[in-house]
Write an enzyme that holds these catalytic residues in place. Sequence first.
Site, PDB file in Angstrom:
ATOM      1  N   LYS A  58     -18.117  -1.877   8.080  1.00 19.95           N
ATOM      2  CA  LYS A  58     -18.226  -1.530   6.661  1.00 19.95           C
ATOM      3  C   LYS A  58     -18.179  -2.783   5.771  1.00 19.95           C
ATOM      4  O   LYS A  58     -17.733  -3.841   6.221  1.00 19.95           O
ATOM      5  CB  LYS A  58     -17.119  -0.547   6.283  1.00 19.95           C
ATOM      6  CG  LYS A  58     -17.099   0.743   7.115  1.00 19.95           C
ATOM      7  CD  LYS A  58     -18.414   1.503   7.093  1.00 19.95           C
ATOM      8  CE  LYS A  58     -18.306   2.960   7.468  1.00 19.95           C
ATOM      9  NZ  LYS A  58     -18.176   3.262   8.889  1.00 19.95           N
TER      10      LYS A  58
HETATM   11  C1  LIG Z   1     -17.679   4.861   9.213  1.00 24.24           C
HETATM   12  C2  LIG Z   1     -17.896   6.222   8.721  1.00 24.24           C
HETATM   13  C3  LIG Z   1     -16.937   7.253   8.863  1.00 24.24           C
HETATM   14  C4  LIG Z   1     -15.710   7.106   9.697  1.00 24.24           C
HETATM   15  O1  LIG Z   1     -14.918   6.024   9.403  1.00 24.24           O
HETATM   16  P1  LIG Z   1     -14.008   5.406  10.580  1.00 24.24           P
HETATM   17  O2  LIG Z   1     -13.176   4.404   9.836  1.00 24.24           O
HETATM   18  O3  LIG Z   1     -14.909   4.802  11.578  1.00 24.24           O
HETATM   19  O4  LIG Z   1     -13.176   6.501  11.136  1.00 24.24           O
HETATM   20  C5  LIG Z   1     -17.205   8.478   8.298  1.00 24.24           C
HETATM   21  N1  LIG Z   1     -18.333   8.708   7.620  1.00 24.24           N
HETATM   22  C6  LIG Z   1     -19.277   7.759   7.468  1.00 24.24           C
HETATM   23  C7  LIG Z   1     -20.490   8.084   6.683  1.00 24.24           C
HETATM   24  C8  LIG Z   1     -19.095   6.497   8.026  1.00 24.24           C
HETATM   25  O5  LIG Z   1     -20.059   5.582   7.879  1.00 24.24           O
END
Ligand SMILES: *Cc1c(COP(=O)(O)O)cnc(C)c1O
Length: 380
Positions: free
Chosen positions: A185
């Site tokens: 992210k």
């Molecule tokens: C990354 C992501 C998640 C989950 O986040 P994590 O920290 O990996 O549990 C949920 N929804 C979307 C759209 C994502 O890109």
Amino acid sequence: MNDIPFLPFTRPSIDERTIAEVSEVLRSGWLTTGPKCQALEAALSKRFDGRPVRLVNSGTASLELALRLCDIGPGDEVITTPMSWVATANVVLAVGATPVFVDADAATRNIDLDRIEAAITPRTRALLPVDLAGLPVDRDRLNRLAAAHGLRVVEDAAQSFGAQWGGRPIGSFGDLVSFSFHANKNMTFGEGGCLVMNDEAEARRFELLRLQGVQRLPGGGMEVEAWGAKANMTDIAAAIGLGQLRSIDDFNLRRRQLARRYFERWDRSLGFELPPEDTELHGNWHMFQPLLPRAFAAARPDFVAGMKALGFGVGVHYPAMHLFSMFRAMGHARGDFPVAEDIGERTVTLPLFPAMTDADVDRVCAAVTTVMADLQEARP
Ligand SMILES: *Cc1c(COP(=O)(O)O)cnc(C)c1O
């Protein structure tokens, strides 16, 4: 050529000061939830106009606990998009509710707001939209729809930290807003997540949900009135978060410049469908995702392999979720959500991260042209 390092589709930027601060935490004797988490929650809350923010150990946990905070469970329906990371629907299943998919919009690739109303039933409890690639869903329309039908909104803003709607940061308004700090992210602590809530009463309930339901009593006792997860964040991760927070606006600015460079340098004659140029919507350019020309959809693995051979990482985010066998077993089939299926078959995620140079973008664009020429030649 051979001394140019491989360019992955994303890579986190962690500065030396942050690494030193993490070392301090490691030496401090306090590793789990503590002062760094508190400081990070306060800093995030400030970004979000004073709304309460609580950290957890993943974006998935944040989403699941948000649904629990809304008392959503068996018999309830949650409306979401099939064009997302599977976590978005998995959390609905985790609380025993049913994910109800609504097709994507071909232009934004986010949930098609025009189709939501038709999917609402007496069992619908919440809308769970996703800001794919960091491009915000229209919050004005979304919140109007939710208000008109008495629905909660859990914004899956996992990809849109730092994005804005109508000049306001995503997270600073709305109902519940969930972020992820997974390593891919825009802002990362390795793993992590947070939920932005409406008031302190919700935040207090969320604190119980994230850590075993345990209430600390004066005098050292404890009490548990209801189930809670094990989803608290460590101070190690929070120290990374405090460092990332210093840079996130610069990171996103740089992503924006790189995205602009892609639009400038892209060979339009190749026939890809580029993402929305986003001059007004203010996404955070979490990903740069052209769609392959339809005639080359089936050749996507060759495209990915060709790019890799030239030194460039290409991701696929995402295949349409309802076509996974778990959802097929629940009754979904090809043709249910044709727009998401089309995006899912053609999407490719090209390298985009803050440490890239303009020349890197130019190299990616040149490689795409080369690989497409090779694929064209290989066609029967
Ligand atoms: C990354 C992501 C998640 C989950 O986040 P994590 O920290 O990996 O549990 C949920 N929804 C979307 C759209 C994502 O890109």
